[in-house]
Design a protein around this motif. Structure first.
Motif, PDB file in Angstrom:
ATOM      1  N   UNK A 275       4.436  -9.643 -14.075  1.00  0.00           N
ATOM      2  CA  UNK A 275       4.885  -9.505 -12.701  1.00  0.00           C
ATOM      3  C   UNK A 275       4.768  -8.068 -12.202  1.00  0.00           C
ATOM      4  N   UNK A 276       4.776  -7.908 -10.880  1.00  0.00           N
ATOM      5  CA  UNK A 276       4.556  -6.596 -10.274  1.00  0.00           C
ATOM      6  C   UNK A 276       5.740  -5.651 -10.494  1.00  0.00           C
ATOM      7  N   UNK A 277       6.972  -6.168 -10.406  1.00  0.00           N
ATOM      8  CA  UNK A 277       8.138  -5.284 -10.521  1.00  0.00           C
ATOM      9  C   UNK A 277       8.266  -4.650 -11.909  1.00  0.00           C
ATOM     10  N   UNK A 278       8.244  -5.418 -13.008  1.00  0.00           N
ATOM     11  CA  UNK A 278       8.354  -4.766 -14.325  1.00  0.00           C
ATOM     12  C   UNK A 278       7.206  -3.793 -14.601  1.00  0.00           C
ATOM     13  N   UNK A 279       5.988  -4.173 -14.179  1.00  0.00           N
ATOM     14  CA  UNK A 279       4.841  -3.291 -14.415  1.00  0.00           C
ATOM     15  C   UNK A 279       4.983  -2.001 -13.620  1.00  0.00           C
ATOM     16  N   UNK A 280       5.460  -2.096 -12.382  1.00  0.00           N
ATOM     17  CA  UNK A 280       5.622  -0.898 -11.555  1.00  0.00           C
ATOM     18  C   UNK A 280       6.667   0.043 -12.150  1.00  0.00           C
TER      19      UNK A 280
ATOM     20  N   UNK B  41      -0.458  -3.451  -9.253  1.00  0.00           N
ATOM     21  CA  UNK B  41       0.831  -4.055  -8.915  1.00  0.00           C
ATOM     22  C   UNK B  41       1.075  -4.043  -7.405  1.00  0.00           C
ATOM     23  N   UNK B  42       0.783  -2.922  -6.741  1.00  0.00           N
ATOM     24  CA  UNK B  42       1.034  -2.842  -5.300  1.00  0.00           C
ATOM     25  C   UNK B  42       0.115  -3.774  -4.514  1.00  0.00           C
ATOM     26  N   UNK B  43      -1.143  -3.855  -4.914  1.00  0.00           N
ATOM     27  CA  UNK B  43      -2.069  -4.743  -4.210  1.00  0.00           C
ATOM     28  C   UNK B  43      -1.681  -6.205  -4.423  1.00  0.00           C
ATOM     29  N   UNK B  44      -1.288  -6.565  -5.649  1.00  0.00           N
ATOM     30  CA  UNK B  44      -0.932  -7.950  -5.956  1.00  0.00           C
ATOM     31  C   UNK B  44       0.302  -8.385  -5.181  1.00  0.00           C
ATOM     32  N   UNK B  45       1.365  -7.582  -5.208  1.00  0.00           N
ATOM     33  CA  UNK B  45       2.606  -7.973  -4.534  1.00  0.00           C
ATOM     34  C   UNK B  45       2.412  -8.015  -3.015  1.00  0.00           C
TER      35      UNK B  45
ATOM     36  N   UNK C 255      -1.861 -11.362   8.003  1.00  0.00           N
ATOM     37  CA  UNK C 255      -1.878  -9.915   8.235  1.00  0.00           C
ATOM     38  C   UNK C 255      -2.204  -9.144   6.946  1.00  0.00           C
ATOM     39  N   UNK C 256      -2.882  -9.779   6.033  1.00  0.00           N
ATOM     40  CA  UNK C 256      -3.162  -9.151   4.737  1.00  0.00           C
ATOM     41  C   UNK C 256      -4.044  -7.913   4.892  1.00  0.00           C
ATOM     42  N   UNK C 257      -5.046  -7.985   5.770  1.00  0.00           N
ATOM     43  CA  UNK C 257      -5.930  -6.834   5.967  1.00  0.00           C
ATOM     44  C   UNK C 257      -5.171  -5.626   6.466  1.00  0.00           C
ATOM     45  N   UNK C 258      -4.268  -5.843   7.432  1.00  0.00           N
ATOM     46  CA  UNK C 258      -3.464  -4.741   7.960  1.00  0.00           C
ATOM     47  C   UNK C 258      -2.563  -4.160   6.878  1.00  0.00           C
ATOM     48  N   UNK C 259      -1.913  -5.043   6.115  1.00  0.00           N
ATOM     49  CA  UNK C 259      -0.988  -4.578   5.082  1.00  0.00           C
ATOM     50  C   UNK C 259      -1.716  -3.776   4.005  1.00  0.00           C
TER      51      UNK C 259
ATOM     52  N   UNK D  11      -4.540  -2.208   4.336  1.00  0.00           N
ATOM     53  CA  UNK D  11      -5.007  -0.958   4.934  1.00  0.00           C
ATOM     54  C   UNK D  11      -3.915   0.092   4.992  1.00  0.00           C
ATOM     55  N   UNK D  12      -2.681  -0.348   5.275  1.00  0.00           N
ATOM     56  CA  UNK D  12      -1.569   0.595   5.359  1.00  0.00           C
ATOM     57  C   UNK D  12      -1.229   1.185   3.988  1.00  0.00           C
ATOM     58  N   UNK D  13      -1.180   0.347   2.965  1.00  0.00           N
ATOM     59  CA  UNK D  13      -0.792   0.875   1.659  1.00  0.00           C
ATOM     60  C   UNK D  13      -1.915   1.735   1.057  1.00  0.00           C
ATOM     61  N   UNK D  14      -3.166   1.448   1.408  1.00  0.00           N
ATOM     62  CA  UNK D  14      -4.271   2.225   0.833  1.00  0.00           C
ATOM     63  C   UNK D  14      -4.296   3.657   1.359  1.00  0.00           C
ATOM     64  N   UNK D  15      -3.694   3.891   2.515  1.00  0.00           N
ATOM     65  CA  UNK D  15      -3.653   5.255   3.042  1.00  0.00           C
ATOM     66  C   UNK D  15      -2.635   6.122   2.296  1.00  0.00           C
TER      67      UNK D  15
END
Length: 507
Positions: free
Chosen positions: A77-82, A123-127, A135-139, A141-145
């Protein structure tokens, strides 16, 4: 585990914010490693090629290990890995402050920090993808910056911390800042249905028939039982020949004293489990064979093959400026008093702008994303050729901004990959391309550093870098020219598993 429908909002925006800061905190120092690179050169007195391995490993190891990172996030899961990766990044940065030599940094900064960044990126991309659909493309794009903003801020921050507290103090403080990843990771609440029943543990009796894909003639249970008994007795006879007869009689007496039904039930279970493991292993082997066959099919696509070469050459030639630009300025005898802003900070902020503008352009129907990507490669090659002629801070700052903007083509790379191989092959193809991108990131800066150690100037190194990027761009352009499609149309019909890229624009 059953997941609810992506809410496209709500707690998802919290996920976007914490994912942004996670990438900001983990990638800030590795991307701005050019500031630390100068200090390591002075501290350890090693060659530029050997020292450049530290930053190249930190940025490339995450991409090289992307399949392992994906498996970890899928399994835990994303939380334990993060949270675990936050400890890795912070610990690696703090350990680096006690490095006695450059080889220690290869492990502490290059491998530990680099692998932690790769895990956090996955983890961030998966969650984020779990929480967003429309709105996946927008989301995304925001985290990649977050990484680009981190590069912009950490370049100036690390320079200031080095002046105040020295290199060791800088790494300790940056490592302490990275502990905030733990708070971000704790907010990555998994999107799972609490009303769904827990998954039932699979037993041998409930194995679906499709697992038994190899229709071999299996021995009956009775035949397998007799083989087990015979093998047991034969093994005893081989190990201890004089006691063979006695052992055989003893085993028969023991078996006869046991209830026949219980003995048969136990041995049937053993044989059934053995057959299940055998069939499962064969199925896994068949899946591996299928994977490699699909990989070969991908490389039969001429555009994908050219794209694979282009991304490798682009990272070999295009990544070194972000690591070495500060040393280029020092080699050109540019005074620090002329610095209005670190060159790496300029690259970082312009990368953010490039990601946004190129991403917007890729959404227009009249823009061919493949030609747009090729254009960025060719312009990057030209800019790299111009670096040896830049002898002032202003000219280097302009080239840093241009290179940073063009490096934003990472935002359209998934578009190009999707158009090349199709959405159903995207995951497979993108994983292969990211592996070779990581290989290019790892090899590029050391190669440029070795050129400097050999010639004692950066001119030849950046001519080589520009040549690599231009070569990759021209190969991709040739593979995508319309004349190739004309040849394909005149040939026989393509088989179902073959993919081609339609390069002509709709305009």
């Amino acid at each position: 585990m059953a997941f609810r429908k992506p809410p496209d909002g709500g707690w998802g925006w919290v996920i976007v914010v914490v994912s942004f800061f996670t990438q900001f905190l983990c990638y800030g120092s590795p991307l701005a490693v050019g500031v630390l690179y100068l200090e390591w050169l002075d501290a350890f007195g090693e060659g530029k090629g050997k020292t450049a391995w530290v930053g190249s490993l930190a940025n490339g190891i995450g991409l090289l290990a992307s399949p392992v990172c994906s498996i970890c996030v899928s399994s835990f899961g994303a939380r334990p890995v993060a949270i675990f990766s936050g400890f890795m990044v912070a610990g690696g940065l703090m350990m680096s402050s006690f490095a006695p030599n450059i080889y220690f940094l290869y492990v502490s900064y290059g491998i530990v920090v680099g692998l932690g960044c790769g895990l956090l990126y996955t983890a961030t991309v998966t969650i984020t993808c779990q929480y967003f659909d429309k709105r996946r493309g927008l989301a995304l794009g925001l985290i990649s910056t977050g990484s680009s903003v981190g590069l912009f801020i950490y370049a100036a921050l690390q320079r200031e911390l080095i002046e105040l507290y020295g290199l060791d103090g800088c790494l300790l403080i940056v490592g302490a800042l990275s502990l905030n990843i733990l708070a971000c990771g704790s907010l990555m609440r998994p999107l799972e249905s609490s009303s769904s029943p827990p998954p039932e543990k699979m037993c041998v009796d409930k194995v679906p028939d499709q697992y038994f894909v190899y229709h071999e003639k299996e021995k009956t249970v009775e035949e397998n039982i007799s083989i087990i008994e015979k093998g047991y007795i034969d093994e005893k006879c081989v190990n201890n020949v004089p006691d063979c007869k006695q052992e055989s009689i003893l085993s028969k007496n023991v078996l006869s004293s046991i209830n026949v039904n219980e003995k048969d039930t136990y041995k049937k279970k053993v044989v059934e489990q053995t057959n299940f493991c055998k069939q499962l292993a064969k199925r896994k082997w068949q899946l591996y064979l299928t994977y490699w066959k699909e990989t070969m099919v991908l490389f039969k696509n001429k555009v994908f093959s050219a794209l694979f070469v282009a991304i490798l050459l682009f990272d070999i030639g295009g990544f070194p400026p972000s690591l070495l630009m500060e040393d280029v300025a020092r080699s050109a005898n540019i005074s620090e008093d002329d610095y209005y802003m670190p060159l790496i900070s300029i690259i970082g902020i312009m990368t953010t702008v490039g990601k946004l503008i190129l991403g917007i352009l890729a959404d227009f129907k009249w823009v061919n994303t493949l030609y747009l990507y090729v254009t960025t490669l060719l312009m990057t090659g030209v800019a790299l050729f111009a670096i040896p002629f830049a002898k002032s801070y202003l000219s280097l700052a302009m080239l840093s901004g241009i290179l940073g903007f063009l490096t934003g083509n990472w935002s359209i790379f998934p578009y190009v990959t999707t158009k090349t191989v199709g959405i159903e092959k995207l995951t497979h193809a993108y994983g292969i391309l990211m592996f070779f991108a990581g290989l290019g990131n790892s090899l590029g800066p050391p190669i440029v550093g070795w050129f400097y150690d050999w010639t004692q100037e950066y001119d030849t190194a950046f001519y080589f870098s520009g040549f690599c990027v231009l070569l990759g761009g021209f190969l991709l352009l040739l593979a995508a020219l319309p004349c190739w499609n004309a040849c394909t149309n005149q040939s026989s019909k393509l088989p179902p598993n073959t993919y081609s890229y339609k390069v002509a624009s709709n305009a």
